[in-house]
Design a protein around this motif. Sequence first.
Motif, PDB file in Angstrom:
ATOM      1  N   GLY A   1       0.828  -1.184   0.000  1.00 21.37           N
ATOM      2  CA  GLY A   1       0.000   0.000   0.000  1.00 21.37           C
ATOM      3  C   GLY A   1       0.861   1.233   0.000  1.00 21.37           C
TER       4      GLY A   1
ATOM      5  N   ARG B   1      -5.362  15.055  -2.563  1.00 21.54           N
ATOM      6  CA  ARG B   1      -4.701  13.767  -2.481  1.00 21.54           C
ATOM      7  C   ARG B   1      -3.379  13.847  -1.741  1.00 21.54           C
ATOM      8  NH1 ARG B   1      -8.247  13.953  -6.385  1.00 21.54           N
ATOM      9  NH2 ARG B   1      -9.284  12.003  -6.899  1.00 21.54           N
TER      10      ARG B   1
ATOM     11  N   ILE C   1      -9.991  -3.408  13.437  1.00 27.70           N
ATOM     12  CA  ILE C   1     -11.355  -3.702  13.002  1.00 27.70           C
ATOM     13  C   ILE C   1     -12.307  -2.637  13.519  1.00 27.70           C
ATOM     14  CG2 ILE C   1     -13.148  -5.438  13.059  1.00 27.70           C
ATOM     15  CD1 ILE C   1     -10.791  -6.390  11.563  1.00 27.70           C
TER      16      ILE C   1
ATOM     17  N   CYS D   1     -10.444   6.446  -8.251  1.00 21.76           N
ATOM     18  CA  CYS D   1      -9.498   7.329  -7.597  1.00 21.76           C
ATOM     19  C   CYS D   1     -10.061   7.792  -6.270  1.00 21.76           C
ATOM     20  CB  CYS D   1      -9.158   8.512  -8.482  1.00 21.76           C
ATOM     21  SG  CYS D   1      -7.689   9.389  -7.939  1.00 21.76           S
ATOM     22  N   PRO D   2      -9.962   7.029  -5.196  1.00 20.87           N
ATOM     23  CA  PRO D   2      -9.542   5.636  -5.173  1.00 20.87           C
ATOM     24  C   PRO D   2     -10.697   4.692  -5.455  1.00 20.87           C
ATOM     25  CG  PRO D   2      -9.921   6.365  -2.948  1.00 20.87           C
ATOM     26  CD  PRO D   2     -10.254   7.525  -3.825  1.00 20.87           C
TER      27      PRO D   2
ATOM     28  N   ILE E   1      -5.490   2.960   1.869  1.00 20.63           N
ATOM     29  CA  ILE E   1      -6.520   3.076   2.896  1.00 20.63           C
ATOM     30  C   ILE E   1      -7.769   2.312   2.464  1.00 20.63           C
ATOM     31  CG2 ILE E   1      -7.807   4.696   4.302  1.00 20.63           C
ATOM     32  CD1 ILE E   1      -4.880   5.024   4.624  1.00 20.63           C
ATOM     33  N   GLU E   2      -8.106   2.401   1.170  1.00 17.05           N
ATOM     34  CA  GLU E   2      -9.265   1.638   0.709  1.00 17.05           C
ATOM     35  C   GLU E   2      -8.964   0.146   0.718  1.00 17.05           C
ATOM     36  OE1 GLU E   2     -11.668   3.197   1.150  1.00 17.05           O
ATOM     37  OE2 GLU E   2     -12.537   4.133  -0.601  1.00 17.05           O
TER      38      GLU E   2
ATOM     39  N   TYR F   1      -4.182  12.197   2.426  1.00 10.92           N
ATOM     40  CA  TYR F   1      -5.389  11.508   1.974  1.00 10.92           C
ATOM     41  C   TYR F   1      -6.270  11.030   3.106  1.00 10.92           C
ATOM     42  CZ  TYR F   1      -1.549   8.194   2.257  1.00 10.92           C
ATOM     43  OH  TYR F   1      -0.440   7.528   2.638  1.00 10.92           O
TER      44      TYR F   1
ATOM     45  N   ALA G   1      -0.382   4.805  -1.148  1.00 10.43           N
ATOM     46  CA  ALA G   1      -1.022   6.112  -0.921  1.00 10.43           C
ATOM     47  C   ALA G   1      -2.500   5.894  -0.597  1.00 10.43           C
ATOM     48  CB  ALA G   1      -0.828   7.013  -2.119  1.00 10.43           C
ATOM     49  N   CYS G   2      -3.337   6.785  -1.094  1.00 12.15           N
ATOM     50  CA  CYS G   2      -4.752   6.740  -0.733  1.00 12.15           C
ATOM     51  C   CYS G   2      -5.408   5.387  -0.992  1.00 12.15           C
ATOM     52  CB  CYS G   2      -5.533   7.806  -1.479  1.00 12.15           C
ATOM     53  SG  CYS G   2      -4.527   9.006  -2.321  1.00 12.15           S
TER      54      CYS G   2
ATOM     55  N   MET H   1     -13.338   9.051  -0.413  1.00 13.83           N
ATOM     56  CA  MET H   1     -12.098   9.741  -0.052  1.00 13.83           C
ATOM     57  C   MET H   1     -11.753  10.676  -1.177  1.00 13.83           C
ATOM     58  SD  MET H   1      -9.684   6.692   1.177  1.00 13.83           S
ATOM     59  CE  MET H   1      -8.213   7.620   1.048  1.00 13.83           C
TER      60      MET H   1
ATOM     61  N   PHE I   1     -11.857   0.847  11.567  1.00 16.04           N
ATOM     62  CA  PHE I   1     -12.409   0.879  10.221  1.00 16.04           C
ATOM     63  C   PHE I   1     -13.908   0.646  10.216  1.00 16.04           C
ATOM     64  CE2 PHE I   1      -9.185   1.675   7.149  1.00 16.04           C
ATOM     65  CZ  PHE I   1      -8.028   1.525   7.862  1.00 16.04           C
TER      66      PHE I   1
ATOM     67  N   PRO J   1     -13.955  -0.193  -1.975  1.00 14.18           N
ATOM     68  CA  PRO J   1     -13.719  -1.607  -1.682  1.00 14.18           C
ATOM     69  C   PRO J   1     -14.485  -2.541  -2.594  1.00 14.18           C
ATOM     70  CG  PRO J   1     -14.047  -0.400   0.336  1.00 14.18           C
ATOM     71  CD  PRO J   1     -14.331   0.556  -0.766  1.00 14.18           C
TER      72      PRO J   1
ATOM     73  N   LEU K   1       7.138   8.721  -2.182  1.00 11.47           N
ATOM     74  CA  LEU K   1       5.797   8.971  -2.686  1.00 11.47           C
ATOM     75  C   LEU K   1       5.708  10.353  -3.315  1.00 11.47           C
ATOM     76  CD1 LEU K   1       3.214   7.333  -2.706  1.00 11.47           C
ATOM     77  CD2 LEU K   1       2.500   8.513  -0.670  1.00 11.47           C
TER      78      LEU K   1
ATOM     79  N   GLU L   1     -16.899   3.503   8.521  1.00 14.57           N
ATOM     80  CA  GLU L   1     -17.838   3.236   7.420  1.00 14.57           C
ATOM     81  C   GLU L   1     -19.048   4.162   7.414  1.00 14.57           C
ATOM     82  OE1 GLU L   1     -17.361   1.497   4.761  1.00 14.57           O
ATOM     83  OE2 GLU L   1     -15.374   0.975   5.483  1.00 14.57           O
TER      84      GLU L   1
ATOM     85  N   MET M   1      -7.085  -1.290   2.984  1.00  8.81           N
ATOM     86  CA  MET M   1      -7.260  -1.669   4.384  1.00  8.81           C
ATOM     87  C   MET M   1      -8.736  -1.749   4.734  1.00  8.81           C
ATOM     88  SD  MET M   1      -4.316   0.163   6.608  1.00  8.81           S
ATOM     89  CE  MET M   1      -4.284   1.825   6.040  1.00  8.81           C
ATOM     90  N   ALA M   2      -9.528  -0.832   4.150  1.00  9.46           N
ATOM     91  CA  ALA M   2     -10.968  -0.892   4.417  1.00  9.46           C
ATOM     92  C   ALA M   2     -11.564  -2.163   3.827  1.00  9.46           C
ATOM     93  CB  ALA M   2     -11.659   0.336   3.829  1.00  9.46           C
TER      94      ALA M   2
ATOM     95  N   GLY N   1     -10.019  -4.966   3.718  1.00  7.96           N
ATOM     96  CA  GLY N   1      -9.654  -6.048   4.617  1.00  7.96           C
ATOM     97  C   GLY N   1     -10.338  -5.969   5.961  1.00  7.96           C
ATOM     98  N   ALA N   2     -10.983  -4.837   6.235  1.00  9.14           N
ATOM     99  CA  ALA N   2     -11.601  -4.648   7.548  1.00  9.14           C
ATOM    100  C   ALA N   2     -12.969  -5.314   7.581  1.00  9.14           C
ATOM    101  CB  ALA N   2     -11.693  -3.167   7.856  1.00  9.14           C
TER     102      ALA N   2
END
Lengths: 155, 157, 445
Positions: A32, C120, C183, A130-131, A38-39, C123, A34-35, C204, C186, A134, C98, C190, A41-42, A44-45
Motif C-alpha cells: 500500500g 490527495r 477492526i 481514484c480511489p 486506505i481503501e 489523503y 497512498a490513498c 475519499m 475501520f 472496496p 511517494l 464506514e 485496508m478498508a 480487509g476490515a
Amino acid sequence: MAITAPGNLLMTTVERAARWARTRSMFPATFGLACCAIEMMATGAAHYDLARFGMEVFRASPRQADLMIVAGRVSQKMAPVLRQVYDQMADPKWVISMGACASTGGMFNNYALVQGVDQVVPVDIYVPGCPPGPQSLLHGILTLHDKIMAGEIQR
Amino acid sequence: MTDTNRPLVERFEEAIWETSHSQDVVRVPREQWREFAEAAKDAGYEMCVDVTAVDWMRARPERFEVVASLVSMSHRSRLRMVTTAPREDPEVASLAPVWPGVGFGEREVFDMFGIRFEGHPDLTRILMPDDWEGYPLRKDHAVGVVPVQFKRSHQVR
Amino acid sequence: MRDPETLDLWVAGTEEPQFQPTDEGTQEIGEAESGTRLREQMGTAVSDDYVFDDEIADEERTIVNMGPQHPSTHGVLRLQIELEGEVIRRTKPIIGYLHTGMEKTAEQLTFSQGPTNVTRMDYLAPFHCELAYSLAVERLLGIEVPPRAQTIRILMTELNRISSHLVALATNGMDVGALSMMIYGFREREPILAFFEKATGLRMNHNYIRPGGVAADLPPGWKDDVARILEEMPGRLAQYDDLLKDNPIWLSRTKGVGIITADEAIAYCLTGPNLRASGVDWDLRKAFPYSGIEQYEFEVPLGSQGDVYDRYRVKVEEISESLKIVAQAMEAMPKGDWRVDDEKITPPPRGRIDESMEALIHHFKLFTEGFKVPPGETYEAVESPRGELGCYLVSNGEARPYRMHTRAPSFYSLQGLPIAMADSMVADTIATIASMDPVMGDVDR
C-alpha cells in the motif's frame, strides 16, 4: 453398463485442483503506497471482509505472498523497490494495479511518477478509480480468481 | 507595527515591512537573513513553520525568493520573512541553527530549486532520487508530461 | 595398497577442463558495468547511508534498514537505524518514495481544479487540504464565503478529523498488537465515509470544498445520517477505552515510550496532537480561527509527558471534542447559499445554462480558462488532524497559480521521530512511528 463413482470420490484434473487451491488462499503482499492503501485496508476490515476469500493475511514478506496489489502512486524513487519486491515473490504470482495512479499515472502526468506500474512489472488486473472503493477492488480480485480458474492466466 | 515586531523594526533599518492581505511580511536583505531570524526568535517567534521558495525567472531582478513563515505562540501572531537569491549559484544562510525544525524544509528547497543553504547540517536531496539531474520546481524544468492518446489539450510548459 | 595414480577411476573435478576460457569474442558493452552501477539499477545501492566515523567503528554498532515497504501501515517511509545492541542511537528517516510533484502540477491546473490536486496530499484528511487551499484562494480574491458554506465546511472537516483519528487509532493499536483496534477503527469509519459519499460523491479525496464555497448543498436527510453517527460514536469510544485505556499491556508498551519534551517539540516545529501531547497549548482553531469555528464551544485536550500514551489519549479526546463541534454545527446550520454569489467565480446552476446566454458563457469561461485571481501572495493554515496544514499561494494575475506550496504537518513532524526514538529499544520504534501518525502523501507531496 455405466461406471458410477461412489459418493465419497471427487474427480477432477490436477490443473483444476491446483487452480482452485491457488485462488482460494491467495495471500496479498503489503504494497500500500497512498490513498488506495486506505481503501485496501478498508477492504480487509470488517465491513467489506476479505477474509471470506481467504485473503485477510497481508503477508509482509514478499517471499510468502502470491498477490501484489500495487495500491497507490509509484514515484521514480519507488520504482526499483517495487521491481525488487516483485522479483522476490515466488511463482506463481499475480499483480493487481489498483487505482488510476498505479494503472496509468492518474491525474499526475508529470516528472515524479511512473506513468503506469506496468512499465515496471507485468500486471494482470487493472482496477480503475481514484480511489476505487472496496467493492471495485473486490470485483477486481474476484475477476482475477475467475481468470485463474478459467485458465486464462497460465502460471 | 505590533509590539512584537517593534524591536525588529528598530534594529534592522534596511528591512522593508509590508502588509499582504492583512498578513505581515518583511523583506530582509540576504546578508542579514540569519541575524534577523535570531532576533525574531528572541522577539517571541518561537516556531518557524515553513520554508519555501519561489522562482520568478526574469520578472524580478533576483531570480529566487526564499520565504520563511514564523509563528509566535505567546503573542499569537504570524510573520513572513522574505529574501532573494541570485540566478547564478544561489545561496542563502541556513536557519537550521536557529530553529532545527527547518532542516527538512531547506533540504526540500535545495532539492526542488537548487538554492544552497550555508550552515545546513545535511544538505542532500530529500524528495527526488539522489542521482536526479535538475531542479524540478524551477520554471525552466519541464513538467514531464507524457503524451497521452486522445488528449489534445496538453501543453508542455 | 594400489597406487591411486594408476587407478583407472574417474573422479569428478580432477580431469583437465575441456575448454579453456579465452577473451576471444567478448565485448565491452559501453563502459564496464561496475558493481556500483549495477547495484544502483537493481535498487540495492544506496548513497545516503550513514558513513561510519572512525571513532565509532570499533563499537558494536549495526545499521538496520526499515522500509520503504514494511508492514507497519504508514506508507513508504524508510528508516536507517543505527543500533547498539538493542538500543537505538541514531535514526535517519529517508523520504521521497511517494513524491508526486503536486506543486508542479498545481501550476498547470486552474484555481478551481486545484482542490483535486491538493486533496490527495493528506489523503486521510482531504477536506482539510482542500480547505487550506480554498481559504488561500479566497483570501487572494478578497471574497467572503456565505455562512452556510462556512458551517458546511466545519461540519465536514470535523467529521474528517474523527475519521482520520480513527485510522490513526486503528493503525496504532494494530502496530502495538491490539489487532481488534484495526477492526473497530475501520468499522466506525464506514458510516462516516458513507455520509461523505452521499454528500460529495466519493468516500475519499472528495474535491468538495472549492474556492467560493462548497461544490453542492448537503443532501436531503443529512441530519439523520449525522445524528446516527453522533449517537453511535460515544458508545464505541467507550469500547475502545475498555480495550486500551487501562490495559496493562497497552500501558507498559506506551507509557514512557517515545518521549518528546515540549522544548524539543517547539524546536523541531511539531504541531497538532504531537505538540499538544507534550503539553503545549497550541491549536489553530483557537489561535487563528478560520471559517467561523470560533462560534463553537470545544476544549483542546493536552497531554503532559509527550509519550505514545499521551498522543493516543489526545486523539481519543479530540474525537469527543469534534463530536461536540459536529453537533453544534448541525444545530446551527444556517439557510442560504452554499457558495459565493459571484458569477465570475461560481459556475451557474446547470438548469440556467439552457435559459441564459450569459450563464452559458460564464460556464464556458470558468471551465476552460478558469477565473483569474489578482496578483498577490498569501499563506493560510488550518488545523488538520496532524497539525498545521498551510497553503502558500502566489498568483501573478493568471488563471493558474504561479506557485503553490503546501506546508505539510507530517513532513515537519518526521523530524521529531529521531528525537523520540533516540536511546529507546527497537521494539518501541513501531509504536513511536504509529503514534506520530505520519501520512506519507503529506510528507512527500
